[in-house]
Write an enzyme that holds these catalytic residues in place. Structure first.
Site, PDB file in Angstrom:
ATOM      1  N   HIS A 108       3.491   1.079   3.092  1.00  0.00           N
ATOM      2  CA  HIS A 108       3.443  -0.098   3.952  1.00  0.00           C
ATOM      3  C   HIS A 108       3.501  -1.299   3.020  1.00  0.00           C
ATOM      4  O   HIS A 108       2.505  -1.652   2.378  1.00  0.00           O
ATOM      5  CB  HIS A 108       2.171  -0.106   4.792  1.00  0.00           C
ATOM      6  CG  HIS A 108       2.040   1.104   5.670  1.00  0.00           C
ATOM      7  ND1 HIS A 108       0.978   1.973   5.600  1.00  0.00           N
ATOM      8  CD2 HIS A 108       2.882   1.601   6.613  1.00  0.00           C
ATOM      9  CE1 HIS A 108       1.144   2.946   6.479  1.00  0.00           C
ATOM     10  NE2 HIS A 108       2.291   2.744   7.105  1.00  0.00           N
ATOM     11  N   TYR A 112      -6.026  12.506   7.684  1.00  0.00           N
ATOM     12  CA  TYR A 112      -6.449  11.107   7.565  1.00  0.00           C
ATOM     13  C   TYR A 112      -6.780  10.569   8.952  1.00  0.00           C
ATOM     14  O   TYR A 112      -6.032  10.787   9.911  1.00  0.00           O
ATOM     15  CB  TYR A 112      -5.336  10.292   6.910  1.00  0.00           C
ATOM     16  CG  TYR A 112      -5.650   8.833   6.711  1.00  0.00           C
ATOM     17  CD1 TYR A 112      -6.755   8.440   5.963  1.00  0.00           C
ATOM     18  CD2 TYR A 112      -4.845   7.841   7.269  1.00  0.00           C
ATOM     19  CE1 TYR A 112      -7.044   7.088   5.774  1.00  0.00           C
ATOM     20  CE2 TYR A 112      -5.126   6.502   7.089  1.00  0.00           C
ATOM     21  CZ  TYR A 112      -6.226   6.133   6.337  1.00  0.00           C
ATOM     22  OH  TYR A 112      -6.509   4.803   6.156  1.00  0.00           O
ATOM     23  N   GLU A 129       0.830  -1.202   0.000  1.00  0.00           N
ATOM     24  CA  GLU A 129       0.000   0.000   0.000  1.00  0.00           C
ATOM     25  C   GLU A 129       0.872   1.261   0.000  1.00  0.00           C
ATOM     26  O   GLU A 129       1.615   1.514   0.948  1.00  0.00           O
ATOM     27  CB  GLU A 129      -0.900   0.026   1.235  1.00  0.00           C
ATOM     28  CG  GLU A 129      -1.775  -1.201   1.411  1.00  0.00           C
ATOM     29  CD  GLU A 129      -2.511  -1.197   2.734  1.00  0.00           C
ATOM     30  OE1 GLU A 129      -2.273  -0.288   3.556  1.00  0.00           O
ATOM     31  OE2 GLU A 129      -3.318  -2.109   2.964  1.00  0.00           O
TER      32      GLU A 129
END
Length: 451
Positions: free
Chosen positions: A377, A362, A353
Site C-alpha cells: 500500500h 491477519y 507499507e
C-alpha cells in the site's frame, strides 16, 4: 525438496557465553570474543605484533566522528586486501537496486501477492534473490529495497558482501546458516537476522527449500526505537538480540567473493576463505533476534493505537519522526479495548507499507493474505479492512479476544516503493485484490443516532 548440508570444518569460540550457546546477548554492546586463547589483544587495539601471527584490522560501520562510532577490530589470518583481487562485473538480473523505475510498470495502486513458489532450479542466496520493490537511491544511501529469497543450495567456496546496505532477513520457510566474518548465525521462521553493511559471509542451507523476505537498508543502520512514555521495558528488549561468538575457516582453496557496490555486482577470484577472523571486539556486529520475544503493548481501555507501537527496529532518516525504514511486527496478542473497532481502521499514510505474512491469518484481511504472501500500500493510497473484517469487528461481542496463530510484519518507508518487473509480471499477483473493498456498503441515510 528437502536439502541439508554439513558445514565445512571451522573453529569456533567456546559457546558457554551468556545463556544461549554460541551467542552473546545485547544490542549495540561492545563485545569481545576469541576462537583461540590469547588471540584477542588486551588493553590496546593494534599491537606491534599480534599473537598467532594474526593481522589487526578495523571494520568501520560509521564515520570516524559519528557518535557513538561503530567499529569492530578484527584479528585475522590475512588482511582483507588478500581477499580482494581484480573484479569482473556479473549480472544478477533479479536483484535490483533503487532507483529502478520501469516505465512499463505501474506502482500506483493497492497490490497483493501469493507466496512466490519454489522452482526445480538450484538457487543460492545470490541467484535466488527476487526484488519486489525499490525506494530511494542506493547511490546517495537513502531508501530501501524489499526482496523475496528462494534458496535451495549452499554457497560453497563462494562469499558475498554488500557495500550498499545492511540486510534484515525474515525467514518464512526452511533454515539458513549465515557464516560471517564475525561468527555463525542460524535462523529459522519466527527469527530474524541483521547482516551489517560490508561484512563478508556465505549462506548455507540447513533445511530447505528456504523462502523468506529481505529488507535491504541503504540508509542509516537499524536501531531500537525510542520508547518514550513506554519506558525501559517491553517491545524489543536489547538482551534478546544475540551476536555470534568468533568462528573462522582456515581453507586454502580456490574461492570467489562477490561484492554489491552501487547496485552492481562484481566477483573476484581468491585463493582462500575470507572468513578468517580468529578474534574480534567492537560494537559493529551481526545479530539474530527471536520474534517470539517481542513484547507488544496496546490499548487496554478504548481505541486502536497506531502501528508504530509495534516497531521492532527503525532506521532513521534526516527528518525527525519519519523513518527511512520501520520494521513492524504483528504477532499474537490480546485485544481488550471496549466499544472500539479493533482491527486497523481505514487510512492513508505518508509512509509506504509493504507487508509480509510469516504464518497464520491477519486480522484486517481474513482471506487472501496467505503465509509467504505480501501486500503493498503505497504512500497516500487508501486501504483498510475488507468487508468481512469490517462487519465482523463492528458486530462482534467485545469480550477479551486473543489473536492467535498469527505473525506478519511491515517494511515501512517514507519513500514511494516502486514495483519491479518481476513483482508486476512474474510474481503471483492477485489481480482481484483491489476488489476486496468493492462490496463495502453505504450505511448512511441521515437518520440521527443510527449506528
Amino acid at each position: 525438496m528437502n536439502h541439508q548440508t554439513q558445514p565445512d570444518a571451522y573453529v569456533q569460540a567456546p559457546s558457554d557465553v551468556g545463556t544461549t550457546p554460541g551467542y552473546m546477548p545485547g544490542f549495540g554492546n561492545d563485545f569481545e570474543t576469541e576462537a583461540l586463547p590469547g588471540a584477542l589483544p588486551q588493553g590496546m587495539n593494534s599491537p606491534q605484533k599480534c599473537n598467532y601471527g594474526l593481522y589487526g584490522e578495523q571494520l568501520s560501520g560509521t564515520a570516524f566522528t559519528a557518535h557513538p562510532p561503530e567499529r569492530t577490530w578484527c584479528y585475522r589470518i590475512r588482511p582483507s586486501v588478500k581477499h580482494s583481487h581484480r573484479y569482473t562485473k556479473i549480472d544478477l538480473p533479479y536483484w535490483k537496486s533503487a532507483p529502478c523505475v520501469d516505465p512499463d510498470v505501474t506502482s500506483l495502486g493497492q497490490y497483493r501477492w501469493d507466496a512466490v513458489p519454489h522452482s526445480d532450479e538450484g538457487l543460492t542466496w545470490l541467484t535466488g534473490m527476487r526484488t519486489m520493490t525499490t525506494a530511494g537511491d542506493v547511490n546517495t544511501q537513502v531508501g530501501m529495497a524489499s526482496h523475496v529469497y528462494l534458496v535451495t543450495e549452499s554457497m560453497v567456496d563462494e562469499y558475498f558482501f554488500s557495500a550498499d546496505s545492511e540486510l534484515l532477513v525474515v525467514p518464512q520457510e526452511g533454515r539458513l546458516r549465515f557464516f560471517t566474518e564475525l561468527g555463525i548465525i542460524d535462523v529459522e521462521p519466527k527469527e530474524i537476522a541483521i547482516i551489517p553493511r560490508g561484512l563478508v559471509y556465505k549462506v548455507e542451507v540447513l533445511e530447505g527449500p528456504c523462502r523468506g523476505f529481505v529488507c535491504e537498508n541503504y540508509g542509516q543502520k537499524f536501531e531500537l526505537p525510542a520508547r518514550g512514555p513506554i519506558g525501559a521495558n517491553c517491545m524489543a528488549n536489547p538482551r534478546d538480540f544475540k551476536a555470534p561468538v568468533a568462528a573462522y575457516e582456515d581453507k586454502e582453496v580456490p574461492s570467489k567473493i562477490t561484492v554489491k557496490w552501487c547496485g552492481q555486482f562484481h566477483t573476484s577470484e581468491i585463493g582462500q576463505s575470507p572468513l578468517d577472523v580468529v578474534a574480534w571486539h567492537g560494537n559493529y556486529a551481526p545479530y539474530k533476534y527471536d520474534l517470539r520475544t517481542y513484547c507488544p503493548v496496546g490499548a487496554i481501555l478504548f481505541d486502536h493505537p497506531d502501528p508504530s507501537i509495534f516497531t521492532v527496529l527503525t532506521a532513521p532518516s534526516g527528518q525527525p519522526g519519519t523513518a527511512n525504514i520501520d520494521f513492524v511486527l504483528f504477532r499474537e496478542r490480546w485485544l481488550v479495548a471496549e466499544n472500539t473497532f479493533r482491527p486497523p481502521w481505514y487510512h492513508k499514510n505518508i509512509m509506504s507499507e509493504l507487508m509480509g505474512n510469516i504464518y497464520g491469518q491477519y486480522d484486517a484481511k481474513p482471506q487472501g493474505f496467505v503465509p509467504g504472501g505480501m501486500s503493498l500500500h503505497n504512500m497516500m493510497l487508501p486501504h483498510g479492512p475488507d468487508k468481512n473484517a469490517f462487519e465482523g469487528a463492528s458486530n462482534s461481542n467485545l469480550g477479551p479476544d486473543k489473536l492467535d496463530n498469527t505473525m506478519s510484519f511491515m517494511f515501512e518507508t517514507r519513500f514511494p516503493q516502486h514495483l519491479t518487473a518481476f513483482a508486476a509480471n512474474e510474481a503471483p499477483l492477485q489481480d482481484d485484490y483491489i476488489d476486496c473493498w468493492t462490496d463495502l456498503e453505504k450505511k448512511f441515510d441521515g437518520t440521527p443516532g443510527k449506528k
